[in-house]
Design an enzyme around this catalytic site. Structure first.
Site, PDB file in Angstrom:
ATOM      1  N   LYS A 201      30.430  26.933  40.104  1.00 57.98           N
ATOM      2  CA  LYS A 201      31.716  27.280  40.419  1.00 57.98           C
ATOM      3  C   LYS A 201      31.164  29.128  41.437  1.00 57.98           C
ATOM      4  O   LYS A 201      30.744  30.053  41.101  1.00 57.98           O
ATOM      5  CB  LYS A 201      32.831  27.863  39.165  1.00 57.98           C
ATOM      6  CG  LYS A 201      33.874  28.853  39.885  1.00 57.98           C
ATOM      7  CD  LYS A 201      34.735  28.508  40.299  1.00 57.98           C
ATOM      8  CE  LYS A 201      36.111  29.475  40.935  1.00 57.98           C
ATOM      9  NZ  LYS A 201      37.004  29.554  39.948  1.00 57.98           N
ATOM     10  N   HIS A 262      41.955  26.622  45.865  1.00 55.64           N
ATOM     11  CA  HIS A 262      43.105  27.946  46.597  1.00 55.64           C
ATOM     12  C   HIS A 262      43.510  27.410  47.971  1.00 55.64           C
ATOM     13  O   HIS A 262      44.516  27.005  48.532  1.00 55.64           O
ATOM     14  CB  HIS A 262      42.862  29.406  46.566  1.00 55.64           C
ATOM     15  CG  HIS A 262      42.846  29.104  44.565  1.00 55.64           C
ATOM     16  ND1 HIS A 262      43.344  28.968  43.472  1.00 55.64           N
ATOM     17  CD2 HIS A 262      41.490  30.128  44.061  1.00 55.64           C
ATOM     18  CE1 HIS A 262      42.584  29.733  42.721  1.00 55.64           C
ATOM     19  NE2 HIS A 262      41.558  30.233  42.466  1.00 55.64           N
ATOM     20  N   ASP A 330      44.889  26.242  37.335  1.00 59.79           N
ATOM     21  CA  ASP A 330      44.295  27.560  37.157  1.00 59.79           C
ATOM     22  C   ASP A 330      44.374  27.845  35.927  1.00 59.79           C
ATOM     23  O   ASP A 330      44.428  30.146  35.697  1.00 59.79           O
ATOM     24  CB  ASP A 330      44.700  28.713  38.058  1.00 59.79           C
ATOM     25  CG  ASP A 330      42.977  29.621  38.524  1.00 59.79           C
ATOM     26  OD1 ASP A 330      41.750  29.605  37.560  1.00 59.79           O
ATOM     27  OD2 ASP A 330      43.718  31.154  38.968  1.00 59.79           O
TER      28      ASP A 330
END
Length: 414
Positions: A201, A262, A330
């Site tokens: 990530k 996102h 999230d």
């Protein structure tokens, strides 16, 4: 392994590949695998569980959670911004065990834990949490762990940007994810993989809920992004990038990043690039309704008011264009256990209920590169949930999970 034969009877089951709901439903489970669906006769001596008129589905998947924050002492909205300096690794992990159980009982049997940067002395807490769950010590979903997120100094995932800490408070190492320049980002990727990370990530653009970062600004350079992807892909590990801004998203696509988290401010040309390159999108779209920003700083509330409406429209265009979209929340930006709200958001933005179910099953399985789950079919893992009503017609019933089986073990039946 549990080798007992279990027969699940229910009102219907959903083939998420075709989007069809079939009635009635009989699924035979032996050990941790599905062995038959609607067989002509039942195996002798099987334990029969009658779920009445419920509808059976494969276990759902959430491709962006952070089980190590939020949860029992902060059940709604933004996690306590001081967790990063108040919680030691033991307390943080104990919190995660509670959140893992909550997530599983909500019907999510597989997650990607896309961590933040935290002070742990280099320990990858989500990797160890996943091991404990796999060994049956605690209840929770299967975890594809990222270890520490990787971010430049002052980047969105740098915890000092969330908490506005003074200089020299909470120093972080390359092993813990703060990495600048090509040599350091390569070292940080190698460290995460060495100690068990199954996905990398990174922070590729600014964020909404961090101070001093412009949501659309690219943070890692093109050269750093290429180096990160090169290191990960040579080890057979995929890369997920936090990216709101169009420039950062485009740089990630060019570098070969596998998944954009996102994607709020992507233009039509960038959406077309995602389709062309096969780049996944995890839009975390329910944040725009579900994230409680009322206690956030005024500057962060202003960013949210600007970004969230644009993000909803971007997702509508991405759905229409055919981007590969997987489900992710999230959490705890929305509370753990409310993960199914993201499916509602996907439908609200333009998916059919069947497409939203596919995003949380088949597409998510494709994103993490597994073929043993995400559908109800003989030979696949016995990850099975049950809900009332017809989720192919009314996606909101996914929020009322009555039965959860993972790996052939029943974790909820109420």
């Amino acid at each position: 392994m549990n080798d007992q034969v279990i027969v699940l009877r229910a009102g219907a089951w959903v083939d998420v590949e075709t989007g069809q709901r079939h009635t009635p439903a009989v699924i035979v489970v032996e050990g941790n695998r599905i062995v038959a669906i609607d067989p002509p006769e039942l195996p002798a001596g099987a334990q029969v569980i009658d779920l009445g008129e419920l509808t059976l589905l494969p276990g759902l998947m959430d491709m962006e959670v952070n089980l190590l924050i939020g949860g029992p002492d902060n059940p709604s909205g933004l996690p306590n911004p001081m967790h990063g300096v108040q919680d030691d690794p033991v307390y943080r992990t104990l919190r995660a065990t509670v959140n893992a159980g909550t997530t599983l009982r909500a019907g999510f049997t597989t997650v990607r834990n896309l961590g933040l940067m935290v002070k742990t002395g280099g320990y990858l807490l989500d990797v160890d949490l996943g091991r404990a769950i796999e060994q049956g010590w605690i209840e929770g979903p299967r975890i594809v762990a990222a270890g520490h997120a990787i971010t430049p100094t002052g980047g969105h995932l740098d915890p000092t940007m969330f908490q506005r800490l003074a200089p020299h408070i909470m120093p972080l190492s390359v092993e813990e994810g703060r990495a600048n320049g090509v040599p350091q980002v390569r070292e940080s990727v190698r460290y995460q993989i060495k100690y068990g990370a199954e996905v990398i990530k990174i922070s590729a653009s600014g964020g909404v809920m961090s101070h001093g970062t412009v949501a659309g600004a690219q943070q890692y350079s093109d050269e750093e992004l290429v180096a990160i992807v090169d290191e990960a892909h040579r080890a057979g590990v995929r890369v997920a990038a936090h990216a709101h801004g169009d420039a950062g998203i485009r740089a990630c696509i060019r570098a070969g990043v596998d998944c954009i988290e996102h994607g709020s401010l992507a233009t039509d040309d960038t959406i077309a690039m995602m389709v062309e390159h096969g780049t996944f999108l995890v839009p975390t779209s329910y944040l725009s309704e579900g994230l409680d920003v009322s206690k956030a700083a005024p500057a962060l509330q202003k960013k949210a008011a600007e970004v969230f409406p644009r993000a909803r429209e971007t997702l509508r265009r991405a759905i229409h264009a055919g981007v590969k979209i997987a489900c992710g929340t999230d959490a705890p930006a929305i509370p753990h256990g409310h993960n199914a709200k993201e499916l509602w958001a996907l439908v609200d933005r333009g998916m059919t209920p069947a497409q939203a179910l596919r995003a949380a099953t088949i597409t998510s399985a494709e994103l993490i590169g597994v073929e043993d789950r995400g559908r109800l079919a003989p030979g696949l893992l016995a990850d099975i949930i049950a809900v009332p009503g017809d989720p192919t017609a009314d996606i909101s019933v996914i929020e009322d999970v009555r039965f959860v089986m993972k790996d052939g073990h029943i974790h909820k039946n109420s």
